[in-house]
Design a protein around this motif. Structure first.
Motif, PDB file in Angstrom:
ATOM      1  N   GLY A  22      -7.150  34.941  36.782  1.00 53.83           N
ATOM      2  CA  GLY A  22      -8.572  35.040  37.962  1.00 53.83           C
ATOM      3  C   GLY A  22      -9.170  33.514  37.828  1.00 53.83           C
TER       4      GLY A  22
ATOM      5  N   THR B 243     -11.156  31.123  40.405  1.00 55.15           N
ATOM      6  CA  THR B 243     -10.860  30.399  41.136  1.00 55.15           C
ATOM      7  C   THR B 243     -11.460  29.077  41.678  1.00 55.15           C
ATOM      8  OG1 THR B 243     -10.980  33.039  42.208  1.00 55.15           O
ATOM      9  CG2 THR B 243     -11.022  30.765  44.061  1.00 55.15           C
TER      10      THR B 243
ATOM     11  N   ALA C 193      -9.792  35.530  52.576  1.00 57.27           N
ATOM     12  CA  ALA C 193     -10.339  36.733  52.586  1.00 57.27           C
ATOM     13  C   ALA C 193     -11.469  36.675  53.717  1.00 57.27           C
ATOM     14  CB  ALA C 193     -11.138  36.152  51.499  1.00 57.27           C
TER      15      ALA C 193
ATOM     16  N   TRP D 203      -5.928  41.543  50.520  1.00 53.35           N
ATOM     17  CA  TRP D 203      -6.092  42.872  50.031  1.00 53.35           C
ATOM     18  C   TRP D 203      -5.103  43.388  48.733  1.00 53.35           C
ATOM     19  CZ3 TRP D 203     -10.631  45.370  48.668  1.00 53.35           C
ATOM     20  CH2 TRP D 203     -10.908  45.104  49.368  1.00 53.35           C
TER      21      TRP D 203
ATOM     22  N   LEU E 267      -5.226  42.166  40.174  1.00 56.16           N
ATOM     23  CA  LEU E 267      -6.065  42.314  39.086  1.00 56.16           C
ATOM     24  C   LEU E 267      -4.965  43.789  38.140  1.00 56.16           C
ATOM     25  CD1 LEU E 267      -8.937  44.291  38.917  1.00 56.16           C
ATOM     26  CD2 LEU E 267      -8.062  45.609  40.725  1.00 56.16           C
TER      27      LEU E 267
ATOM     28  N   VAL F 174      -3.870  41.873  35.063  1.00 54.79           N
ATOM     29  CA  VAL F 174      -5.089  41.319  34.653  1.00 54.79           C
ATOM     30  C   VAL F 174      -4.904  43.064  33.675  1.00 54.79           C
ATOM     31  CG1 VAL F 174      -7.376  41.097  34.072  1.00 54.79           C
ATOM     32  CG2 VAL F 174      -6.089  39.436  35.559  1.00 54.79           C
TER      33      VAL F 174
ATOM     34  N   ILE G 181     -12.799  41.663  35.831  1.00 47.10           N
ATOM     35  CA  ILE G 181     -11.944  41.861  36.942  1.00 47.10           C
ATOM     36  C   ILE G 181     -12.523  40.575  37.425  1.00 47.10           C
ATOM     37  CG2 ILE G 181     -12.603  42.000  39.553  1.00 47.10           C
ATOM     38  CD1 ILE G 181     -12.759  45.741  38.488  1.00 47.10           C
ATOM     39  N   PRO G 182     -11.077  39.480  38.163  1.00 50.34           N
ATOM     40  CA  PRO G 182     -11.671  38.316  38.942  1.00 50.34           C
ATOM     41  C   PRO G 182     -12.619  37.712  39.830  1.00 50.34           C
ATOM     42  CG  PRO G 182      -8.810  38.345  39.201  1.00 50.34           C
ATOM     43  CD  PRO G 182      -9.471  40.128  38.170  1.00 50.34           C
ATOM     44  N   SER G 183     -13.423  36.855  39.659  1.00 49.35           N
ATOM     45  CA  SER G 183     -14.748  37.049  40.678  1.00 49.35           C
ATOM     46  C   SER G 183     -14.400  37.202  42.204  1.00 49.35           C
ATOM     47  CB  SER G 183     -15.101  35.438  40.161  1.00 49.35           C
ATOM     48  OG  SER G 183     -16.141  34.675  41.146  1.00 49.35           O
ATOM     49  N   VAL G 184     -12.717  36.347  42.266  1.00 51.37           N
ATOM     50  CA  VAL G 184     -12.859  35.814  43.470  1.00 51.37           C
ATOM     51  C   VAL G 184     -12.074  37.930  43.985  1.00 51.37           C
ATOM     52  CG1 VAL G 184     -10.307  36.309  43.598  1.00 51.37           C
ATOM     53  CG2 VAL G 184     -11.307  34.990  45.219  1.00 51.37           C
ATOM     54  N   VAL G 185     -11.828  38.717  43.145  1.00 52.72           N
ATOM     55  CA  VAL G 185     -12.080  40.211  43.702  1.00 52.72           C
ATOM     56  C   VAL G 185     -12.781  41.063  43.785  1.00 52.72           C
ATOM     57  CG1 VAL G 185     -11.000  42.262  43.048  1.00 52.72           C
ATOM     58  CG2 VAL G 185      -9.553  40.412  42.339  1.00 52.72           C
ATOM     59  N   TYR G 186     -13.903  40.324  43.040  1.00 54.37           N
ATOM     60  CA  TYR G 186     -15.636  40.888  43.692  1.00 54.37           C
ATOM     61  C   TYR G 186     -16.067  40.542  44.763  1.00 54.37           C
ATOM     62  CZ  TYR G 186     -16.491  43.130  38.628  1.00 54.37           C
ATOM     63  OH  TYR G 186     -16.341  43.903  37.856  1.00 54.37           O
TER      64      TYR G 186
ATOM     65  N   LEU H 239     -14.218  39.356  47.286  1.00 48.53           N
ATOM     66  CA  LEU H 239     -13.504  40.610  48.572  1.00 48.53           C
ATOM     67  C   LEU H 239     -14.356  41.297  48.635  1.00 48.53           C
ATOM     68  CD1 LEU H 239     -10.611  39.760  50.391  1.00 48.53           C
ATOM     69  CD2 LEU H 239      -9.648  41.213  48.471  1.00 48.53           C
ATOM     70  N   TRP H 240     -14.486  42.096  47.945  1.00 52.68           N
ATOM     71  CA  TRP H 240     -14.829  43.762  47.520  1.00 52.68           C
ATOM     72  C   TRP H 240     -16.257  43.500  48.513  1.00 52.68           C
ATOM     73  CZ3 TRP H 240     -19.045  45.465  44.667  1.00 52.68           C
ATOM     74  CH2 TRP H 240     -19.697  46.899  44.783  1.00 52.68           C
TER      75      TRP H 240
ATOM     76  N   LEU I 190     -17.438  41.622  50.132  1.00 54.41           N
ATOM     77  CA  LEU I 190     -17.620  40.773  51.449  1.00 54.41           C
ATOM     78  C   LEU I 190     -16.980  41.312  52.461  1.00 54.41           C
ATOM     79  CD1 LEU I 190     -17.882  38.422  53.126  1.00 54.41           C
ATOM     80  CD2 LEU I 190     -15.545  37.676  52.759  1.00 54.41           C
ATOM     81  N   PHE I 191     -16.778  42.683  52.435  1.00 56.77           N
ATOM     82  CA  PHE I 191     -15.745  43.740  52.897  1.00 56.77           C
ATOM     83  C   PHE I 191     -16.211  45.466  52.524  1.00 56.77           C
ATOM     84  CE2 PHE I 191     -12.966  41.824  55.467  1.00 56.77           C
ATOM     85  CZ  PHE I 191     -12.359  40.865  55.368  1.00 56.77           C
ATOM     86  N   VAL I 192     -17.216  45.445  51.738  1.00 58.14           N
ATOM     87  CA  VAL I 192     -17.813  47.183  51.305  1.00 58.14           C
ATOM     88  C   VAL I 192     -18.811  46.902  50.859  1.00 58.14           C
ATOM     89  CG1 VAL I 192     -17.482  48.245  49.573  1.00 58.14           C
ATOM     90  CG2 VAL I 192     -15.909  47.347  49.829  1.00 58.14           C
TER      91      VAL I 192
ATOM     92  N   MET J 102     -17.621  32.022  42.357  1.00 57.35           N
ATOM     93  CA  MET J 102     -16.787  32.286  44.643  1.00 57.35           C
ATOM     94  C   MET J 102     -17.184  33.866  44.686  1.00 57.35           C
ATOM     95  SD  MET J 102     -14.931  30.061  44.028  1.00 57.35           S
ATOM     96  CE  MET J 102     -13.960  30.702  45.381  1.00 57.35           C
TER      97      MET J 102
ATOM     98  N   MET K 132     -18.971  33.579  48.199  1.00 57.88           N
ATOM     99  CA  MET K 132     -18.927  34.917  49.417  1.00 57.88           C
ATOM    100  C   MET K 132     -19.809  35.738  50.257  1.00 57.88           C
ATOM    101  SD  MET K 132     -15.122  35.570  48.003  1.00 57.88           S
ATOM    102  CE  MET K 132     -13.646  36.078  49.192  1.00 57.88           C
TER     103      MET K 132
END
Lengths: 280, 328, 343
Positions: free
Chosen positions: A206, A208, A240, A252, A259, A262, B134-139, B141-142, B144-146, B251, B255
């Motif tokens: 996970g 980056t 993104a 996404w 996800l 993980v 949960i990886p940082s980049v997924v947070y 992404l969330w 940024l868009f939510v 990350m 973002m």
């Protein structure tokens, strides 16, 4: 009594507050999972896993090389990180009771808090500059540096948990010390260590920031450690922050894939931990 | 220690003794291997520090440390580098994160350890593990868009209209900015604070709690009087660890923070953080001074997180191990 | 069983290492990323064994990485400065296409925006803070300009696009020249930072009331209408291939190709245009990669130019192509000249 009513009220209010804290903590979790499933699911397709990216602005293609790249990077990181991490853990468990052991333990704990971007800068100076290129190796070194502290601590804990009578029984039967440590003690602690490995792998997959200027990125399939490599996390980041709808859709979907990976690692490690505690 | 007795040993005997010693080659090489690994960690730590120092040294020669830390002028063209906007951004977002994450995290822990009926406990602790994984980049992404659109359309206008007299809540609602950075950090450090608080609260001896209850305290009063003061140090440690994580988070913050190297009083304004500027500018800092400056920022970050983590772990360990031993 | 797995791994590893495809790594500007990625994809179709891996990390990154030698070629829309060239001896600039830096906005209901040097520099200096500022309404009669704050977007990374943009602003605004200056990374008076051309486009697309500067291809690919700029002759010009090419008319191209074409006096020229270059070593060290790279550069100058127009990049003017041909012929691989037209 007036006082008691007020105290009961305060008790209820604080219970409500703490319950609310739980709900507040759950909101982002549910939101992240829900959104990833909702937005990412539509983008899941066979071509996402098997295709290469298309030129900038052209829709289509996939992140197959990024998924492979992440697996490659994490695998390579394990080659460096597992021996050193588990070895250090063994050292701490078996020889770590003196001042040097304390120093090593302290340094390990402190290393586990180093921000991953700092590790990326270090890996750049250590690997990219002397090799004169961005490479999967540099990325793997960065990830290994991140895995080592958690693995060391977990291994030490697991090995110390092994009951001493097992070790004593083996030694009494004449098994040399090193064989006892490796084939009896370590083997008993193995499932706990595997749990730790799964968790470290999940964390490494996970990451980056340390990959941004070590393994860079690559639009093609790559199996060579001395070349730049795509990775799922860097790809998600690039997609993104881009303006292309198609790329954001892929971000996404890729995030969903990441996800799921993980979560799978975490669930497996939890399952292993539980079956170990049941005395399996 | 007995003095070594010089005894005459017959040759065959001596050979047998030497043979026995040779069997221990396995042991001595294993021992050497273990010490090698133990030392390797120290070497790794040393390499990290010296590597950073080496890359950062051109920066130290070009400007004094004090002016580097206090100047707000980040001008790569003029090669004038002031780190204050990034330090400010990191501190502001971390402060927002702590302010919100500590009450929520401790509340979560209190609920789990003291209030929840036992069948609920594993159900509640599992989401915490997932949040942490949960990886940082997924947070990011969330976020940024939510989160950012939500802030831009609902939260910031609301805060601006109700609390706009404070300089903290002035300015156009961009969504991106210090507030977004701080809030995403709340979500990310919450699992750390909550899980360590849970660990710490679990070490509270039940006798303390029972004594309070026996004296007629309500459940909350027992917590307030017995559990919380006892675990105060440990919770402080949890907060410091959360802070350490917040400071280094890259990350997700990059973002949503707006990437603007300026200092603004308003939380709605775009800002920058130490890890974000390193991530954005490192791959392309052409002059050795620019690279050196970024490595110096990494060194500062390393030093601060080092300090925080050491203090935090000492505190947590004092509570979970020291007290536990004392009470048994 | 274990032995079989080990053999399989060795076989796969060997196969991977022995794969006969050549990977050439490059990094740099995001400005030409759409056309470069198209070129590399098309060239790979012609030569399946040649793979060009281009990473758009910004012109600053391209210059740094070719200087450090971590990539085989760099890309930049900012010509290297004397200081940068002194650290990278033997690196030459090869122009590839021309592009336009356009101003995009996110204002609901605004279809056409007209800007002049004065209004643009005032917006980026932070002096004009709202869309319905009198200066803007005067310049855009009939346009629906709301009472909304202008959210300025700029680059957070070292950018050649920024270099072209700030070079223009410095030429037309003495206040900008004195206060901010030109370069790949400047001290922006106001604004939010986005990473790469795609980052700035993303910020503008997602932030209502935003304004930003990006390469034309990004505006078109994302259906964002670019603003009309008032050029030096006083004409409001729309950015397109014709107006971009017009910016190079009458400009003397130096031998090292490092030239700015902003604020052109030509009547129908778009004022914020520029060349973009690939940075390569004059003498290539690696035989196979060097030959492949030089032959690709030749292809880019000729067959590659046909892909420029569909992406709204202006192909190089004929005299420039002729000049580049002679330069390419002087490039060597390990000291020996190469058959440039080999592809």
């Amino acid at each position: 009594m007036k006082g008691y009513g007020r105290r009961r009220f305060v008790n209820m209010a604080m219970t409500a507050f703490c319950g609310a804290a739980v709900l507040i903590a759950l909101v982002p979790l549910v939101s992240v999972f829900w959104l990833l499933l909702a937005k990412g699911f539509a983008g899941l397709s066979w071509s996402l896993f098997t295709s290469l990216p298309t030129p900038v602005g052209e829709p289509g293609g996939g992140v197959g090389n990024a998924i492979l790249g992440t697996l490659f990077l994490v695998g390579l990181a394990c080659v460096f990180g597992l021996p050193i991490g588990i070895g250090t853990g063994l050292f701490l468990a078996e020889r770590g009771n003196g001042p040097i052991g304390d120093a090593v333990r302290f340094v390990t704990e402190v290393l586990s808090g180093v921000p991953s971007i700092v590790i990326g800068v270090v890996a750049y100076g250590l690997v990219v500059v002397p090799m004169h290129r961005f490479s999967a190796l540099a990325g793997a070194v960065a990830l290994a540096l991140l895995m080592i502290p958690t693995l060391a601590r977990a291994t030490e804990e697991m090995v110390r948990l092994v009951p001493s009578h097992l070790r004593e029984a083996a030694l009494a039967l004449g098994v040399p010390q090193w064989k006892t440590s490796l084939r009896v003690v370590l083997r008993t602690a193995l499932s706990g260590i595997v749990t730790a490995i799964l968790l470290s792998v999940s964390r490494a997959a996970g990451e980056t920031a340390p990959l941004l200027f070590t393994s860079l990125n690559n639009q093609y399939w790559n199996f060579r450690p001395d070349q730049p490599t795509a990775s799922l996390t860097v790809q998600i980041f690039n997609y993104a922050i881009s303006p292309y709808e198609d790329w954001i859709q892929k971000a996404w979907a890729s995030a969903l894939v990441l996800l799921l990976f993980v979560s799978l690692m975490n669930l497996t490690s939890r399952f292993l931990a539980r079956s170990r505690l049941r005395g399996a | 220690m007995l003095p070594e007795a010089k005894i005459a040993i017959p040759r065959g005997e001596a050979r047998r003794l030497r043979a026995l010693r040779r069997v221990n080659v396995g042991d001595s090489s294993y021992n050497a291997l273990l010490w090698f690994f133990g030392g390797s960690v120290l070497v790794v730590a040393g390499v990290i520090v010296f590597g950073l120092w080496g890359t950062a040294s051109p920066a130290f020669r070009a400007t004094s440390v004090l002016s580097f830390i206090t100047s707000t002028n980040w001008d790569p063209v003029q090669e004038s580098f002031g780190a204050l906007p990034f330090i400010y951004g990191t501190l502001v977002t971390s402060a927002i994160a702590l302010l919100l994450a500590v009450p929520i995290g401790v509340g979560f822990a209190v609920f789990l350890v003291e209030m929840a009926p036992s069948p609920i406990r594993p159900i509640v602790s599992f989401p915490l593990e997932l949040l942490a994984a949960i990886p940082s980049v997924v947070y990011g992404l969330w976020g940024l868009f939510v989160m950012v659109p939500w802030l831009r359309s609902s939260v910031e206008p609301l805060l601006g209209s109700t609390l706009g007299f404070l300089p903290l809540f002035r300015g156009p609602p961009l969504g991106l900015g210090y507030l977004a950075g701080g809030l995403i950090l709340v979500v990310m450090i919450l699992p750390t604070i909550a899980s360590i608080s849970i660990e710490v609260l679990r070490t509270v001896p039940s006798s303390l709690r029972e004594a309070a209850l026996a004296l007629g305290a309500t459940r909350w009063e027992a917590i307030r009087v017995a559990s919380l003061p006892y675990s105060r140090t440990g919770i402080l440690g949890a907060a410091l660890l959360g802070l350490g994580r917040a400071l280094g988070e890259t990350m997700a913050v990059t973002m949503v923070i707006g990437n603007s190297p300026e200092i603004h009083a308003s939380l709605f304004a775009a800002g920058y953080s130490l890890p974000a500027v390193i991530a954005n500018e490192f791959a392309e800092a052409t002059s050795t001074v620019h690279t050196g400056v970024l490595a110096a920022l990494a060194l500062i970050l390393f030093g601060i997180t080092l300090l925080l983590n050491s203090v935090a772990r000492l505190l947590v360990r004092a509570v979970t191990k020291g007290y536990a031993k004392a009470s048994t | 069983m274990k032995k079989k797995i080990v053999m399989l791994c060795i076989a796969l590893g060997g196969a991977a290492l022995a794969a006969d495809s050549l990977l050439i790594n490059g990094a740099g500007a995001t400005f030409p990323a759409p056309i470069y990625s198209k070129w590399f994809s098309e060239y790979n179709k012609l030569h399946p064994d040649l793979k060009f891996n281009y990473q758009p990390i910004g012109s600053g990154g391209g210059i740094k990485q070719i200087t450090e030698g971590t990539v085989d070629f760099g890309a930049s829309d900012a010509p290297m400065t004397e200081e940068e060239l002194s650290k990278a001896p033997g690196v030459v600039h090869i122009p590839t296409v021309m592009g336009a830096v356009v101003i995009i906005h996110n204002v609901a209901g605004l279809t056409e925006l007209k800007l002049s040097p004065e209004t643009l520099s005032a917006i980026y200096l932070g002096k004009i803070a709202k869309w319905n500022d009198p200066a803007l309404t005067k310049e855009n009669p009939g346009a629906k300009l709301p009472d909304q704050a202008i959210s300025v977007a700029h680059r957070s990374d070292g950018s050649g696009t920024t270099n072209i943009f700030t070079d223009y602003l410095a030429k037309v605004s003495p206040e900008w020249e004195k206060g901010v200056g030109a370069g790949k990374s400047v001290k922006w008076p106001v604004g939010i930072g986005g990473k790469g051309n795609e980052g700035v486009t993303g910020v503008v697309k997602q932030t209502p009331g935003a304004i930003g500067y990006v390469e034309l291809a990004y505006a078109n690919q994302n259906k964002l209408a670019p603003a009309l700029m008032k050029n030096k002759s006083g004409v409001y010009v729309a950015p397109n291939i014709k107006s971009t090419s017009a910016a190079a008319v009458g400009v003397t191209i130096p031998d090292d190709y490092r030239v700015f074409v902003t604020n052109s006096p030509t009547k129908d020229a778009y004022p914020i245009a520029g060349f973009t270059w690939l940075l390569v070593h004059k003498d290539q060290k690696d035989a196979a990669k060097g030959k492949a790279l030089i032959q690709f550069l030749w292809w880019a100058q000729h067959a590659g130019q046909q892909f420029a127009a569909p992406l709204d990049y202006a192909p190089l003017p004929e005299p420039v192509v002729k000049k580049v041909e002679t330069t390419l012929k002087t490039l060597t691989v390990q000291g020996k000249p190469v058959n440039v037209a080999g592809s």
